[in-house]
Design a protein around this motif. Structure first.
Motif: not given
Length: 236
Positions: A121-127, A137-140, A205-212
Protein backbone atom coordinates in the motif's frame (compact mmCIF):
# COMPACT_ATOMS: atom_id res chain seq x y z
CA UNK A 1 0.05 -6.54 15.10
CA UNK A 2 -1.18 -5.92 11.59
CA UNK A 3 1.28 -3.09 10.98
CA UNK A 4 4.87 -2.44 12.07
CA UNK A 5 5.97 1.18 11.69
CA UNK A 6 9.76 1.01 11.67
CA UNK A 7 11.88 4.16 11.91
CA UNK A 8 15.58 3.55 11.20
CA UNK A 9 17.60 6.53 12.35
CA UNK A 10 21.11 7.88 12.71
CA UNK A 11 22.25 11.13 14.28
CA UNK A 12 19.15 13.21 13.48
CA UNK A 13 17.55 13.59 16.89
CA UNK A 14 15.62 16.77 16.07
CA UNK A 15 14.13 15.38 12.88
CA UNK A 16 13.37 12.05 14.53
CA UNK A 17 11.50 13.79 17.36
CA UNK A 18 9.16 15.51 14.89
CA UNK A 19 8.65 12.39 12.78
CA UNK A 20 8.09 10.07 15.74
CA UNK A 21 5.60 12.33 17.51
CA UNK A 22 3.64 12.77 14.30
CA UNK A 23 3.15 9.00 14.32
CA UNK A 24 2.43 8.56 18.03
CA UNK A 25 -0.01 11.46 18.14
CA UNK A 26 -2.40 9.79 15.72
CA UNK A 27 -2.53 6.31 17.26
CA UNK A 28 -5.73 5.99 19.26
CA UNK A 29 -6.20 3.43 22.07
CA UNK A 30 -8.25 1.15 19.82
CA UNK A 31 -5.26 0.90 17.43
CA UNK A 32 -2.77 -0.13 20.13
CA UNK A 33 -3.16 -3.86 19.48
CA UNK A 34 -2.94 -3.45 15.71
CA UNK A 35 0.18 -1.30 15.43
CA UNK A 36 3.73 -1.38 16.78
CA UNK A 37 6.37 1.32 16.42
CA UNK A 38 10.05 0.41 16.37
CA UNK A 39 12.91 2.90 16.38
CA UNK A 40 16.21 1.41 15.23
CA UNK A 41 19.03 3.67 16.37
CA UNK A 42 22.23 3.05 14.40
CA UNK A 43 24.52 4.01 17.33
CA UNK A 44 23.75 7.72 17.04
CA UNK A 45 26.26 9.91 18.93
CA UNK A 46 23.68 12.68 19.44
CA UNK A 47 20.59 12.89 21.66
CA UNK A 48 18.59 10.21 19.86
CA UNK A 49 18.25 7.90 22.92
CA UNK A 50 16.84 10.80 24.95
CA UNK A 51 14.35 11.64 22.19
CA UNK A 52 13.07 8.07 22.20
CA UNK A 53 12.96 7.89 26.00
CA UNK A 54 10.88 11.09 26.16
CA UNK A 55 8.49 9.74 23.54
CA UNK A 56 8.06 6.52 25.52
CA UNK A 57 7.39 8.54 28.67
CA UNK A 58 4.89 10.82 26.93
CA UNK A 59 3.01 7.94 25.25
CA UNK A 60 3.24 5.13 27.83
CA UNK A 61 0.17 3.30 26.53
CA UNK A 62 1.52 2.89 23.01
CA UNK A 63 3.65 -0.04 21.79
CA UNK A 64 6.91 1.82 21.13
CA UNK A 65 10.08 -0.28 21.09
CA UNK A 66 13.60 1.11 20.84
CA UNK A 67 16.54 -0.91 19.56
CA UNK A 68 20.04 0.54 19.54
CA UNK A 69 22.94 -1.07 17.71
CA UNK A 70 26.21 -0.99 19.67
CA UNK A 71 27.95 0.33 16.56
CA UNK A 72 26.93 1.87 13.25
CA UNK A 73 26.13 -0.98 10.85
CA UNK A 74 25.25 1.27 7.92
CA UNK A 75 21.83 2.23 6.56
CA UNK A 76 21.15 -0.89 4.49
CA UNK A 77 21.84 -3.27 7.36
CA UNK A 78 19.72 -1.11 9.64
CA UNK A 79 16.79 -1.27 7.21
CA UNK A 80 17.17 -5.06 7.02
CA UNK A 81 17.25 -5.22 10.83
CA UNK A 82 13.98 -3.29 10.92
CA UNK A 83 12.28 -5.89 8.75
CA UNK A 84 13.72 -8.69 10.86
CA UNK A 85 12.50 -7.11 14.10
CA UNK A 86 9.02 -6.28 12.79
CA UNK A 87 6.28 -8.52 14.13
CA UNK A 88 3.49 -7.07 12.00
CA UNK A 89 1.92 -8.60 8.91
CA UNK A 90 2.84 -5.42 7.06
CA UNK A 91 6.02 -3.34 7.45
CA UNK A 92 6.31 0.36 6.79
CA UNK A 93 9.85 1.76 6.77
CA UNK A 94 9.50 5.42 7.67
CA UNK A 95 12.43 7.74 7.11
CA UNK A 96 13.35 9.67 10.25
CA UNK A 97 12.91 12.98 8.39
CA UNK A 98 9.50 12.31 6.82
CA UNK A 99 6.15 13.07 8.45
CA UNK A 100 3.05 10.89 8.43
CA UNK A 101 0.15 13.31 8.07
CA UNK A 102 -2.91 13.12 10.36
CA UNK A 103 -5.04 10.07 9.63
CA UNK A 104 -2.28 8.18 7.82
CA UNK A 105 -2.03 5.31 10.32
CA UNK A 106 -5.80 4.84 10.42
CA UNK A 107 -5.89 4.87 6.62
CA UNK A 108 -3.16 2.26 6.37
CA UNK A 109 -4.96 -0.04 8.80
CA UNK A 110 -8.19 0.42 6.89
CA UNK A 111 -6.47 -0.49 3.61
CA UNK A 112 -4.95 -3.60 5.16
CA UNK A 113 -8.36 -4.71 6.39
CA UNK A 114 -10.15 -3.84 3.15
CA UNK A 115 -7.61 -5.68 0.97
CA UNK A 116 -6.35 -8.72 2.93
CA UNK A 117 -3.30 -10.37 1.44
CA UNK A 118 -2.40 -7.50 -0.89
CA UNK A 119 1.30 -7.01 -1.59
CA UNK A 120 1.64 -3.34 -0.67
CA UNK A 121 0.00 0.00 0.00
CA UNK A 122 1.33 3.40 -0.99
CA UNK A 123 0.36 6.58 0.84
CA UNK A 124 0.51 9.40 -1.69
CA UNK A 125 3.31 11.86 -1.00
CA UNK A 126 3.63 15.62 -1.00
CA UNK A 127 7.00 17.33 -0.57
CA UNK A 128 7.75 19.98 2.03
CA UNK A 129 10.70 22.07 3.11
CA UNK A 130 9.80 23.60 6.49
CA UNK A 131 6.07 23.04 7.10
CA UNK A 132 4.71 19.51 6.58
CA UNK A 133 1.18 20.89 6.76
CA UNK A 134 1.66 23.12 3.72
CA UNK A 135 -0.69 22.14 0.88
CA UNK A 136 1.39 21.15 -2.14
CA UNK A 137 0.56 18.99 -5.16
CA UNK A 138 1.10 15.27 -4.48
CA UNK A 139 3.80 13.37 -6.32
CA UNK A 140 1.31 10.83 -7.65
CA UNK A 141 -1.37 12.57 -9.72
CA UNK A 142 -4.38 10.39 -8.96
CA UNK A 143 -8.01 11.47 -8.98
CA UNK A 144 -9.00 8.33 -7.06
CA UNK A 145 -7.24 5.50 -5.29
CA UNK A 146 -5.38 3.22 -7.72
CA UNK A 147 -5.99 -0.50 -7.20
CA UNK A 148 -3.60 -2.51 -9.38
CA UNK A 149 -2.96 -6.22 -9.77
CA UNK A 150 0.10 -6.00 -11.98
CA UNK A 151 3.54 -5.45 -10.52
CA UNK A 152 4.56 -3.78 -13.77
CA UNK A 153 1.73 -1.26 -13.47
CA UNK A 154 2.57 -0.59 -9.82
CA UNK A 155 6.21 0.00 -10.70
CA UNK A 156 5.26 2.27 -13.60
CA UNK A 157 3.09 4.31 -11.24
CA UNK A 158 5.80 4.65 -8.58
CA UNK A 159 8.63 5.35 -11.00
CA UNK A 160 11.72 6.75 -9.32
CA UNK A 161 9.95 6.79 -5.96
CA UNK A 162 10.92 3.12 -5.73
CA UNK A 163 14.34 4.35 -4.55
CA UNK A 164 13.02 6.18 -1.50
CA UNK A 165 12.38 4.65 1.90
CA UNK A 166 8.95 5.90 2.98
CA UNK A 167 7.13 4.74 -0.13
CA UNK A 168 5.07 1.64 0.62
CA UNK A 169 3.86 -0.51 3.49
CA UNK A 170 4.54 -4.03 2.29
CA UNK A 171 3.49 -7.57 3.10
CA UNK A 172 6.37 -8.96 5.14
CA UNK A 173 5.67 -12.54 4.10
CA UNK A 174 6.70 -11.70 0.52
CA UNK A 175 10.37 -11.27 1.46
CA UNK A 176 10.98 -13.30 4.62
CA UNK A 177 12.34 -16.26 2.64
CA UNK A 178 14.89 -14.14 0.78
CA UNK A 179 18.46 -13.23 1.68
CA UNK A 180 19.47 -9.65 0.99
CA UNK A 181 23.01 -9.81 2.41
CA UNK A 182 24.52 -9.12 -1.02
CA UNK A 183 22.44 -5.93 -1.31
CA UNK A 184 23.97 -4.35 1.82
CA UNK A 185 26.17 -1.48 0.71
CA UNK A 186 24.14 -0.53 -2.38
CA UNK A 187 22.25 2.23 -0.48
CA UNK A 188 19.11 0.83 -2.13
CA UNK A 189 18.31 -2.33 -0.21
CA UNK A 190 14.78 -0.97 0.28
CA UNK A 191 14.32 -0.95 -3.50
CA UNK A 192 15.07 -4.66 -3.63
CA UNK A 193 12.48 -5.25 -0.91
CA UNK A 194 9.90 -3.25 -2.83
CA UNK A 195 10.63 -4.87 -6.21
CA UNK A 196 10.33 -8.37 -4.78
CA UNK A 197 7.08 -7.44 -3.05
CA UNK A 198 5.53 -5.88 -6.17
CA UNK A 199 6.52 -8.92 -8.23
CA UNK A 200 3.96 -10.92 -6.25
CA UNK A 201 1.09 -9.58 -8.34
CA UNK A 202 -1.34 -9.97 -5.47
CA UNK A 203 -2.62 -6.42 -5.40
CA UNK A 204 -1.33 -2.90 -4.77
CA UNK A 205 -3.15 0.26 -3.68
CA UNK A 206 -1.96 3.86 -3.95
CA UNK A 207 -4.06 6.55 -2.31
CA UNK A 208 -5.05 9.67 -4.17
CA UNK A 209 -4.91 11.64 -0.91
CA UNK A 210 -1.40 12.66 0.19
CA UNK A 211 -0.77 11.16 3.62
CA UNK A 212 3.03 11.43 3.80
CA UNK A 213 4.99 14.68 3.84
CA UNK A 214 8.43 14.02 2.41
CA UNK A 215 11.17 16.43 3.40
CA UNK A 216 12.76 17.98 0.32
CA UNK A 217 16.23 19.52 -0.05
CA UNK A 218 17.60 17.36 2.74
CA UNK A 219 20.82 15.66 1.71
CA UNK A 220 22.22 15.18 5.19
CA UNK A 221 24.57 12.21 5.25
CA UNK A 222 24.29 11.38 1.55
CA UNK A 223 27.03 11.46 -1.04
CA UNK A 224 24.69 12.04 -3.99
CA UNK A 225 27.13 10.95 -6.68
CA UNK A 226 27.89 7.69 -4.87
CA UNK A 227 24.27 6.93 -4.09
CA UNK A 228 22.49 8.04 -7.26
CA UNK A 229 25.18 7.26 -9.84
CA UNK A 230 27.47 4.50 -8.62
CA UNK A 231 24.97 2.64 -6.45
CA UNK A 232 21.99 3.20 -8.72
CA UNK A 233 23.93 1.65 -11.58
CA UNK A 234 24.53 -1.42 -9.43
CA UNK A 235 20.83 -1.65 -8.63
CA UNK A 236 19.80 -1.35 -12.27
Amino acid sequence: PQLSLCVPTYNRAGLLDQSLRAVLGQITPDMADSVEIIVLDNASPDGTPAVVARAQADFPALPLRALRHPQNIGPDANFAAAVHQARGDYVYLLSDDDILLPGAVARLLALIREHPGFDAFCLNIRPFITDPGEARPPLLTLTQDAVLYSGDEALALLGTLIGFLSVIAFNKSRITSKDYADKVGTNFIQSFFFLDVLAGGNGFVATSEPLLAQRAENAVGLNYFRVFVTSLHAVL
